[in-house]
Enzyme design. Structure first.
Site, PDB file in Angstrom:
ATOM      1  N   HIS A 257       3.368   6.703  -6.849  1.00 27.00           N
ATOM      2  CA  HIS A 257       2.628   7.885  -7.316  1.00 27.00           C
ATOM      3  C   HIS A 257       3.541   9.119  -7.223  1.00 27.00           C
ATOM      4  O   HIS A 257       3.542   9.985  -8.088  1.00 27.00           O
ATOM      5  CB  HIS A 257       1.391   8.072  -6.439  1.00 27.00           C
ATOM      6  CG  HIS A 257       0.248   8.776  -7.111  1.00 27.00           C
ATOM      7  ND1 HIS A 257      -0.954   8.972  -6.491  1.00 27.00           N
ATOM      8  CD2 HIS A 257       0.119   9.328  -8.339  1.00 27.00           C
ATOM      9  CE1 HIS A 257      -1.776   9.607  -7.307  1.00 27.00           C
ATOM     10  NE2 HIS A 257      -1.149   9.841  -8.427  1.00 27.00           N
TER      11      HIS A 257
ATOM     12  N   HIS B  30       0.833  -1.200   0.000  1.00 26.72           N
ATOM     13  CA  HIS B  30       0.000   0.000   0.000  1.00 26.72           C
ATOM     14  C   HIS B  30       0.879   1.264   0.000  1.00 26.72           C
ATOM     15  O   HIS B  30       0.721   2.149  -0.846  1.00 26.72           O
ATOM     16  CB  HIS B  30      -0.918  -0.020   1.229  1.00 26.72           C
ATOM     17  CG  HIS B  30      -1.825   1.163   1.331  1.00 26.72           C
ATOM     18  ND1 HIS B  30      -3.162   1.101   0.991  1.00 26.72           N
ATOM     19  CD2 HIS B  30      -1.608   2.447   1.710  1.00 26.72           C
ATOM     20  CE1 HIS B  30      -3.720   2.286   1.172  1.00 26.72           C
ATOM     21  NE2 HIS B  30      -2.796   3.128   1.607  1.00 26.72           N
ATOM     22  N   GLU B  31       1.793   1.332   0.946  1.00 29.90           N
ATOM     23  CA  GLU B  31       2.634   2.532   1.048  1.00 29.90           C
ATOM     24  C   GLU B  31       3.528   2.676  -0.184  1.00 29.90           C
ATOM     25  O   GLU B  31       3.798   3.785  -0.632  1.00 29.90           O
ATOM     26  CB  GLU B  31       3.467   2.512   2.331  1.00 29.90           C
ATOM     27  CG  GLU B  31       2.639   2.531   3.621  1.00 29.90           C
ATOM     28  CD  GLU B  31       1.563   3.615   3.650  1.00 29.90           C
ATOM     29  OE1 GLU B  31       1.773   4.686   3.045  1.00 29.90           O
ATOM     30  OE2 GLU B  31       0.511   3.378   4.284  1.00 29.90           O
TER      31      GLU B  31
HETATM   32 ZN   LIG Z   1      -3.087   5.179   1.820  1.00 31.03          ZN
END
Ligand SMILES: [Zn+2]
Length: 685
Positions: A475, A468-469
């Site tokens: 991004h 997730h991180e």
């Molecule tokens: Zn998040």
């Protein structure tokens, strides 16, 4: 020289000390203020080059230096760093809030936005100006002078009410405790929960076990305690916190009911002052979703599709409770306990066993392989000063060897580190006269450190967190935007910002990825396929019920800030009952006071925004489904062609264009809820 004022490269973690903070931040704030004053007073017609660029440049120095201080405060929270941070925080906060209220800056941004230069600017620069003008307007910059004092008054009152809402909830939570003196009542509870309860009683000088309404005490009782009365006692207290139903040690002054009404009235007044019909419209201005109607339609569609599965979940639970647990009627204080029994009887596997197959070197190699295969890049160790010997530093390079970005990886829990996991930025990508400044990210987790000479092992949840991180990190790192204000995650709508992070989580549920990412810490054997199958089934356990619950909260939040009239006859609780009539299959008792503890929307900035959780899940699942489709033809979800498109259309563009445009460019159509339903096992009813 003060290392916080050295902007020539990476943060100088080897040299920076708490005593550098105040002199550096004082100097940077004064430089920013001088620049702001000079630009505000400049009588020349504003342009990107004479106004926006110098302003953004000056503020970047402050944000980079303050970013280092904030980061150290989070990962090395020793008294000296805490003091250095807290000492400067008010001044920094004050500067940013003044900036947001500076009408000279607003007028200049607006003049550029409506002037002849605007159409000639890049998409990124136009987006930055659009965001600036929008945010100024939402903070009341365009109101007629006579309305400004009232607008300001509303803001201040809302801030005070939100704070009071949280305090009431905390005070009411803290006021309750329940002492168990008969050990038989503790049947079913895990040992560590009992020990913690005994410890708490001892602290009070009492014999027995003390239970509270805080999650580590309350949740295990609901989930594991065999004693039905015990569960009911805690449930009743929990479900009526901060309301007019007082129970033991409750106080009327902690009742959040009047606060909710006043908050809703003020938000509605604020919206009307700004020229909108309701607060939900204001909330949606900076979001990806456009109108309350669209959000309601989205929630109702998802709700209708999840409903048959929720009904099936509930029927199974009821049948199991009647046949195996002797419970003919399931009360609210029975469902978590009965669900846990059902889950164990169906999918029993040990989290501990899974963990032994997930040693750190295997997991990291697996994660890097996913990123390298998807985006045709290479991740390699790199050198940089760090804040702790356990921290590692890596670079991401393209196949031609050119640098994309770098990141710090700080995996282990430490006493001086803030809890949870998060991605933060050290530097953002932008073009400078001398070339491109490449982005740098911090990835922080709180996983158990290695013990002895064995590598650390992670739970599957830990691995999902790490992915997730890393999704947030990608991004930030894979952006190709050259302007600070919209590069990476800057300027991305907040109901879309979780797209890349939740997207990357999907690979943790892919056998092709997992099998190469596991190796038993002692034997090196890969995770057994059968065990993975159990993990997959357990993942979707009661997913229908859980989804309807989230939709109930989201729809309630939306309607409160859209169609609900806080001055009318209908109460907040009436509205909740109406929403439940429409959505819920599992009905909590009518005496419950859930809204009085719904801090997300009354104290947490999620007003008319709670739907964002589901919204982002739909986007990420739907984006991922293009990789699943690719795997049907080429045999793997790690498809480089689709990866390139995801990079180009979603990660590369950051906040420089609307998230919906980016999504459609990648997926070739509007988002659809089907993939999320399928990933939750909700197909074929
Ligand atoms: Zn998040």
């Amino acid at each position: 020289m003060n290392p916080l004022l050295d902007f020539s490269g990476l943060p100088r973690f080897d040299a920076v000390r708490p005593e550098h903070v105040t002199p550096a931040i004082t100097e940077l704030l004064s430089r920013c203020r001088t620049t702001v004053e000079r630009l505000a007073a400049d009588t020349a017609a504003p342009s990107w080059d004479n106004f926006s660029a110098p302003l953004n440049d000056e503020i970047e120095f402050l944000s980079r230096a303050w970013g280092i201080v904030g980061h150290l405060h989070s990962v090395n929270d020793v008294p000296e760093w805490r003091e250095a941070y807290n000492q400067n925080l008010p001044e920094v906060t004050r500067f940013y809030s003044e900036l947001g209220q500076n009408l000279d800056l607003f007028r200049k941004s607006k003049a550029i936005q409506s002037g002849p230069e605007y159409p000639t600017l890049s998409q990124a620069r136009r987006a930055i100006l659009d965001h600036e003008v929008r945010d100024f307007k939402l903070s009341g910059a365009e109101l007629p002078e006579e309305q400004k004092p009232r607008f300001q008054e509303i803001q201040e009152r809302l801030a005070a009410l939100s704070a009071k809402f949280s305090e009431n909830l905390l005070d009411a939570t803290n006021a309750f405790s329940h002492l168990v003196t008969d050990e038989a009542q503790l049947a079913g509870l895990p040992e560590d929960v009992k020990e913690a309860a005994a410890e708490k009683a001892k602290k009070d000088g009492r014999e027995g076990w003390k239970f509270t309404l805080h999650a580590p005490s309350y949740l295990p009782v609901m989930q594991y305690a065999e004693d039905r009365d015990f569960r009911e006692t805690l449930y009743r207290a929990y479900a009526t916190r901060a309301s007019e139903i007082l129970g033991t040690n409750g106080r009327l002054e902690w009742d959040n009911s009047p606060l909710m009404v006043e908050i809703l009235k003020l938000k509605s007044e604020e919206a009307r002052l700004l020229g909108y019909g309701c607060y939900a419209e204001v909330s949606l201005v900076p979001k990806m979703a456009d109108t309350p109607e669209q959000v309601a339609g989205f929630l109702k569609e998802l709700g209708a599709k999840a409903r048959p599965f929720a009904e099936k979940d509930l029927a199974e639970l009821r049948a199991f409770a009647a046949a195996e647990l002797g419970l003919e009627k399931l009360e609210s204080w029975d469902t978590p306990w009965a669900s846990e029994k059902l889950r164990q009887s169906r999918y029993a596997f040990s989290e501990q066993e899974v963990k032994e197959y997930l040693p750190e070197p295997k997991v990291l190699a697996g994660l890097f392989r996913v990123i390298e295969s998807l985006f045709s890049v290479r991740i390699a160790p790199d050198m940089a000063p760090v804040w702790h010997p356990d921290v590692r530093f890596f670079k991401v390079v393209k196949q031609d060897g050119s640098l994309v970005g770098q990141f710090y990886l700080d995996l282990y829990a430490r006493e001086t580190k803030r809890g949870g996991a998060w991605m933060d930025e050290a530097m953002a990508r932008r073009t400078l006269p001398g070339g491109i400044q490449t982005p740098v990210a911090y990835l922080n987790c709180n996983f158990p450190a290695p013990v002895g000479d064995k590598p650390a092992t992670f739970s599957h949840d830990d691995v999902i967190t790490l992915f997730h991180e890393c999704g947030h990190g990608l991004h930030h790192l894979l952006t190709e935007v050259d302007e600070l204000g919209v590069s990476g995650i800057h300027g991305v709508e907040w109901d879309a910002v979780e797209l890349p992070s939740q997207f990357l989580e999907n690979f943790c549920w892919e056998w092709d990825v997992v099998k190469d990412m596991t190796g038993h810490v002692d034997t090196g054997a890969p995770l057994p396929r059968e065990l993975f199958g159990k993990m997959l089934s357990a993942k979707n356990f009661q997913s229908g019920l859980m989804m309807l619950r989230q939709i109930e909260f989201s729809l309630f939040d939306l309607l409160l800030h859209w169609q609900y009239d806080a001055n009318g006859q209908k109460t907040v609780l009436d509205l909740l009952e109406e929403v439940r009539d429409e959505v819920a299959v599992l009905r909590p008792p009518a005496w419950g006071r859930f809204p009085q503890s719904f801090s997300h929307i009354f104290a947490g900035g999620y007003s008319a925004g709670y739907f964002s959780y589901k919204w982002a899940e739909v986007l990420s699942a739907d984006a991922y489904s293009r990789f699943e489709e690719a795997s049907l033809t080429n045999g793997s979800v790690l498809d480089a062609e689709t990866g390139r498109s995801f990079w180009q259309e979603i990660l590369a563009v950051g906040g420089s264009r609307p998230a919906l445009d980016s999504f459609k460019a990648f997926r070739g159509r509007e988002p659809s809820v089907d993939a999320l339903l399928r990933h939750n096992g909700m197909v074929g009813a």
